[in-house]
Design a protein around this motif. Structure first.
Motif: not given
Length: 224
Positions: A204-212, A216-220
């Motif tokens: 994993p290099k790009k892990v993105v959290l997106k809120l409804r 959004e933000r990068e987790l890594c």
């Protein structure tokens, strides 16, 4: 055998087993029985019986037996687990590991290539699907009940791709894997409040959290 003699006569601390999948068990057992620590390339065993035999051999000899499953040691996995509460309750997930093998064109042209030799244990599930299954177990734990799976085969009988369904409380995780096609889609975990997208499960290099509700933000951050 030459390998057994080497293990007995040489003062080895450990060996790395990087053979074809079908040879993981005999190579691993040979080293463990000699009391040599083993790091075995994934999958560490082709079935439960082989895995239990290797674990028992390690316990008898006092040697270390470990599987080289890279995501198990990637900080991204722990960060994904920690972020689940931000998007939960989890309602759906799809873990995908598909790629078009660099040797597939040669196989289609009639050449015999080891990558598509089913006698070597290189089926799509054992070769690639294990990444998706392992990540599911690391992030969500053991699924409930039986894992339902279906495979697609080439004319020669080789498992080229497949799907599996893992049931968890409140959601079903779908696993997609293939050695003969690649969708380019990220794996995704979907909750009522948002989602987490993972670019590549093995690394994993790009892990993105997106809120409804937006954002959004990068987790890594900083991953290369």
């Amino acid at each position: 055998s030459d390998e057994k003699q080497m293990l007995e006569e040489c003062e080895l601390d450990a060996v790395s087993v990087c053979t074809w999948n079908s040879q993981h068990k005999p190579c691993t057992m040979l080293a463990l029985d000699a009391g040599v620590n083993v790091l075995c390339e994934k999958p560490a065993a082709a079935d439960e019986i082989s895995l239990e035999a290797a674990i028992a051999a390690a316990e008898r000899s006092g040697a270390v037996f470990a599987e080289a499953m890279r995501p198990a040691h990637d900080p991204a996995i722990a960060r994904i687990r920690s972020a689940l509460g931000e998007i939960g309750p989890i309602r759906s997930a799809r873990f995908e590991f598909t790629q078009y093998s660099s040797r597939y064109d040669r196989f289609l042209a009639g050449e015999r290539v080891n990558t598509f030799d089913r006698t070597l244990g290189n089926a799509a599930l054992l070769d690639l699907g294990v990444y998706a299954i392992s990540c599911a177990l690391m992030i969500f734990g053991e699924p409930q009940g039986e894992i339902v799976s279906r495979s697609a085969f080439l004319d020669c009988g080789f498992e080229a791709s497949g799907n599996a369904l893992l049931s968890y409380p409140g959601f079903v995780l779908s696993v997609v894997y293939s050695k003969v096609c690649a969708s380019g889609q990220p794996s995704v975990i979907v909750g009522e409040r948002g989602s987490i997208e993972i670019d590549r499960l093995s690394e994993p290099k790009k892990v993105v959290l997106k809120l409804r509700g937006g954002g959004e933000r990068e987790l890594c951050p900083g991953a290369v």
